[in-house]
Write a protein that holds these residues in place. Structure first.
Motif, PDB file in Angstrom:
ATOM      1  N   SER A  32       0.820  -1.210   0.000  1.00  0.00           N
ATOM      2  CA  SER A  32       0.000   0.000   0.000  1.00  0.00           C
ATOM      3  C   SER A  32       0.856   1.263   0.000  1.00  0.00           C
ATOM      4  N   ARG A  33       2.176   1.087  -0.013  1.00  0.00           N
ATOM      5  CA  ARG A  33       3.112   2.221  -0.065  1.00  0.00           C
ATOM      6  C   ARG A  33       4.435   1.739  -0.649  1.00  0.00           C
ATOM      7  N   THR A  34       5.387   2.639  -0.726  1.00  0.00           N
ATOM      8  CA  THR A  34       6.684   2.342  -1.333  1.00  0.00           C
ATOM      9  C   THR A  34       7.430   1.247  -0.557  1.00  0.00           C
ATOM     10  N   VAL A  35       8.061   0.354  -1.312  1.00  0.00           N
ATOM     11  CA  VAL A  35       8.871  -0.729  -0.744  1.00  0.00           C
ATOM     12  C   VAL A  35      10.321  -0.461  -1.124  1.00  0.00           C
ATOM     13  N   ARG A  36      11.228  -0.657  -0.199  1.00  0.00           N
ATOM     14  CA  ARG A  36      12.642  -0.457  -0.518  1.00  0.00           C
ATOM     15  C   ARG A  36      13.369  -1.801  -0.590  1.00  0.00           C
ATOM     16  N   ILE A  37      14.264  -1.896  -1.561  1.00  0.00           N
ATOM     17  CA  ILE A  37      15.141  -3.056  -1.702  1.00  0.00           C
ATOM     18  C   ILE A  37      16.538  -2.591  -1.311  1.00  0.00           C
ATOM     19  N   VAL A  38      17.027  -3.063  -0.183  1.00  0.00           N
ATOM     20  CA  VAL A  38      18.336  -2.638   0.312  1.00  0.00           C
ATOM     21  C   VAL A  38      19.426  -3.449  -0.375  1.00  0.00           C
ATOM     22  N   ALA A  46      26.918  -5.246 -10.628  1.00  0.00           N
ATOM     23  CA  ALA A  46      25.974  -6.288 -11.037  1.00  0.00           C
ATOM     24  C   ALA A  46      24.885  -6.510  -9.994  1.00  0.00           C
ATOM     25  N   THR A  47      25.252  -6.457  -8.703  1.00  0.00           N
ATOM     26  CA  THR A  47      24.269  -6.646  -7.634  1.00  0.00           C
ATOM     27  C   THR A  47      23.201  -5.566  -7.692  1.00  0.00           C
ATOM     28  N   ASP A  48      23.630  -4.331  -7.860  1.00  0.00           N
ATOM     29  CA  ASP A  48      22.715  -3.197  -7.937  1.00  0.00           C
ATOM     30  C   ASP A  48      21.823  -3.303  -9.177  1.00  0.00           C
ATOM     31  N   ILE A  49      22.407  -3.665 -10.310  1.00  0.00           N
ATOM     32  CA  ILE A  49      21.641  -3.767 -11.556  1.00  0.00           C
ATOM     33  C   ILE A  49      20.536  -4.807 -11.431  1.00  0.00           C
ATOM     34  N   GLN A  50      20.862  -5.957 -10.855  1.00  0.00           N
ATOM     35  CA  GLN A  50      19.864  -7.014 -10.722  1.00  0.00           C
ATOM     36  C   GLN A  50      18.745  -6.609  -9.767  1.00  0.00           C
ATOM     37  N   ALA A  51      19.092  -5.909  -8.701  1.00  0.00           N
ATOM     38  CA  ALA A  51      18.061  -5.436  -7.768  1.00  0.00           C
ATOM     39  C   ALA A  51      17.117  -4.466  -8.468  1.00  0.00           C
ATOM     40  N   ARG A  52      17.660  -3.611  -9.309  1.00  0.00           N
ATOM     41  CA  ARG A  52      16.823  -2.648 -10.027  1.00  0.00           C
ATOM     42  C   ARG A  52      15.928  -3.340 -11.053  1.00  0.00           C
ATOM     43  N   LEU A  53      16.422  -4.391 -11.675  1.00  0.00           N
ATOM     44  CA  LEU A  53      15.585  -5.172 -12.584  1.00  0.00           C
ATOM     45  C   LEU A  53      14.369  -5.737 -11.853  1.00  0.00           C
ATOM     46  N   MET A  54      14.627  -6.328 -10.687  1.00  0.00           N
ATOM     47  CA  MET A  54      13.540  -6.902  -9.907  1.00  0.00           C
ATOM     48  C   MET A  54      12.596  -5.812  -9.401  1.00  0.00           C
ATOM     49  N   GLY A  55      13.167  -4.676  -8.990  1.00  0.00           N
ATOM     50  CA  GLY A  55      12.353  -3.574  -8.491  1.00  0.00           C
ATOM     51  C   GLY A  55      11.429  -3.004  -9.549  1.00  0.00           C
ATOM     52  N   GLU A  56      11.949  -2.840 -10.753  1.00  0.00           N
ATOM     53  CA  GLU A  56      11.128  -2.319 -11.847  1.00  0.00           C
ATOM     54  C   GLU A  56       9.988  -3.274 -12.172  1.00  0.00           C
ATOM     55  N   TRP A  57      10.275  -4.572 -12.161  1.00  0.00           N
ATOM     56  CA  TRP A  57       9.238  -5.558 -12.463  1.00  0.00           C
ATOM     57  C   TRP A  57       8.139  -5.539 -11.398  1.00  0.00           C
ATOM     58  N   LEU A  58       8.538  -5.529 -10.123  1.00  0.00           N
ATOM     59  CA  LEU A  58       7.558  -5.527  -9.037  1.00  0.00           C
ATOM     60  C   LEU A  58       6.734  -4.244  -9.034  1.00  0.00           C
ATOM     61  N   THR A  59       7.353  -3.117  -9.390  1.00  0.00           N
ATOM     62  CA  THR A  59       6.627  -1.851  -9.478  1.00  0.00           C
ATOM     63  C   THR A  59       5.506  -1.953 -10.508  1.00  0.00           C
ATOM     64  N   ARG A  61       4.086  -4.703 -11.660  1.00  0.00           N
ATOM     65  CA  ARG A  61       3.119  -5.752 -11.353  1.00  0.00           C
ATOM     66  C   ARG A  61       2.230  -5.421 -10.152  1.00  0.00           C
ATOM     67  N   LEU A  62       2.795  -4.736  -9.148  1.00  0.00           N
ATOM     68  CA  LEU A  62       2.074  -4.560  -7.895  1.00  0.00           C
ATOM     69  C   LEU A  62       1.583  -3.138  -7.657  1.00  0.00           C
ATOM     70  N   GLY A  63       1.909  -2.212  -8.558  1.00  0.00           N
ATOM     71  CA  GLY A  63       1.304  -0.890  -8.504  1.00  0.00           C
ATOM     72  C   GLY A  63       1.847   0.062  -7.459  1.00  0.00           C
ATOM     73  N   ASN A 268       5.063 -15.281  -0.184  1.00  0.00           N
ATOM     74  CA  ASN A 268       4.557 -16.057  -1.317  1.00  0.00           C
ATOM     75  C   ASN A 268       4.155 -15.154  -2.482  1.00  0.00           C
ATOM     76  N   LEU A 269       3.594 -13.981  -2.184  1.00  0.00           N
ATOM     77  CA  LEU A 269       3.233 -13.042  -3.243  1.00  0.00           C
ATOM     78  C   LEU A 269       4.479 -12.557  -3.975  1.00  0.00           C
ATOM     79  N   LEU A 270       5.502 -12.158  -3.217  1.00  0.00           N
ATOM     80  CA  LEU A 270       6.751 -11.700  -3.837  1.00  0.00           C
ATOM     81  C   LEU A 270       7.387 -12.817  -4.650  1.00  0.00           C
TER      82      LEU A 270
END
Length: 325
Positions: A32-38, A46-59, A61-63, A268-270
């Motif tokens: 229901s609000r912003t989620v942070r990926i630390v 590479a670690t940062d790039i992959q986190a951003r890939l996942m973050g963009e996808w979840l954004t 999909r989950l609004g 499970n949702l994530l």
């Protein structure tokens, strides 16, 4: 006074009803609000790039926004501590990578226990390192390099991103299994190690694909082998170390974790949404470019990967006498 009592009673009843919300109801409203990926490492890697890939996808999909927050330092321990001490409500995630399985044996004074305090969500990818040498090294294959190293014990330098990093430990495992004596030269990061390899100050590096692929393509570095048990799509002509050193394997991993006790419905949702992301051709292609093999799967499967890696690298650290800087 009567009005005050009625108002107070009404508020008290309402407050008492709040905890009655079930975890399922809570999870249904998530996020229901912003989620942070630390990410416990600097931006741009590479670690940062992959986190951003996942973050963009979840954004998408989950609004809600899933943003990356970089908290570098102490080989990822600063970021891990942040997540371990955060509320277990699904709004703080951790980008989990290989150093998290290493640090438990490397550091003795951590304020958290990674395997206890971080719950696995998904392993997005297995990550490979590639054994690269300066073109001046008289070895075109890994067997030739092993022979060259055995003929020159203690005279060949290998660079790494620092003491206790995956590159360091992957090479120490290789030294142990191949029976060679290479001298470790630690750097403050992988990029400086690769730069000194190109200039000839060190002779070999077990380098992340993302830090070496362009130099390989340009002919500035010579690849001898990859650390996974299978060849990589991005370097199909380069054989695995295991083809010549039976049983060798030193792949890394990248995935997502959350604070322990995060509601299982949120986990499970994530997991469901991230598995869907890993089936997307754009995300899969980017992971392959970074030297990864797309994985996915259940939280339990990621937990097994973490347990196995933690045990394996603890043994290598002890055998090689590696100490944190």
């Amino acid at each position: 006074m009567k009005l005050f009592r009625r108002t107070f009673t009404h508020l008290a009843v309402g407050a008492a009803a709040l905890p009655a919300l079930s975890p399922v109801s809570w999870a249904q409203a998530y996020p229901s609000r912003t989620v942070r990926i630390v990410v416990g490492f600097p931006a741009g890697g590479a670690t940062d790039i992959q986190a951003r890939l996942m973050g963009e996808w979840l954004t998408e999909r989950l609004g809600q926004q899933f943003i990356v927050e970089n908290k570098p330092g102490a080989s990822g321990n600063i970021g891990t501590e942040t997540v371990a001490k955060s509320l277990a409500d699904g709004y703080t995630l951790l980008q989990v990578v290989t150093p998290h399985a290493i640090n438990a044996a490397l550091y003795s004074n951590l304020s958290f226990d990674f395997m206890r305090d971080i719950a696995p969500v998904i392993c997005a990818a297995r990550l490979a390192y590639v054994v690269v040498v300066n073109p001046s090294v008289p070895a075109a294959t890994l067997p030739e390099f092993i022979a060259y190293a055995k003929a020159n014990p203690g005279k060949i330098n290998y660079g790494s991103a620092g003491m206790g990093t995956p590159q360091n430990i992957a090479c120490e495992l290789f030294k142990m299994m191949a029976g060679v004596n290479l001298v470790h030269v630690p750097y403050k990061g992988g990029a400086p190690a690769v730069a000194d390899l190109i200039s000839g100050h060190v002779q070999v590096v077990f380098a992340p694909i993302s830090e070496s692929i362009q130099q390989i393509k340009a002919g500035r570095l010579r690849p001898l082998a990859v650390t996974t048990t299978a060849r990589l799509d991005v370097l199909p002509e380069v054989p695995p170390i295991a083809d010549f050193v039976p049983g060798y394997e030193a792949s890394g991993f990248a995935g997502i974790g959350v604070p322990k006790n995060t509601p299982v419905e949120i986990v499970n949702l994530l997991n469901k949404e991230l598995n869907a992301g890993l089936a997307d051709s754009k995300i899969r292609g980017r992971i392959v470019e970074l030297g990864g093999t797309v994985l996915g799967g259940t939280p339990q499967e990621f937990g097994a990967i973490l347990a196995e890696a933690t045990d394996k690298w603890a043994k290598v650290i002890k055998f090689a006498g590696i100490k944190a800087e």
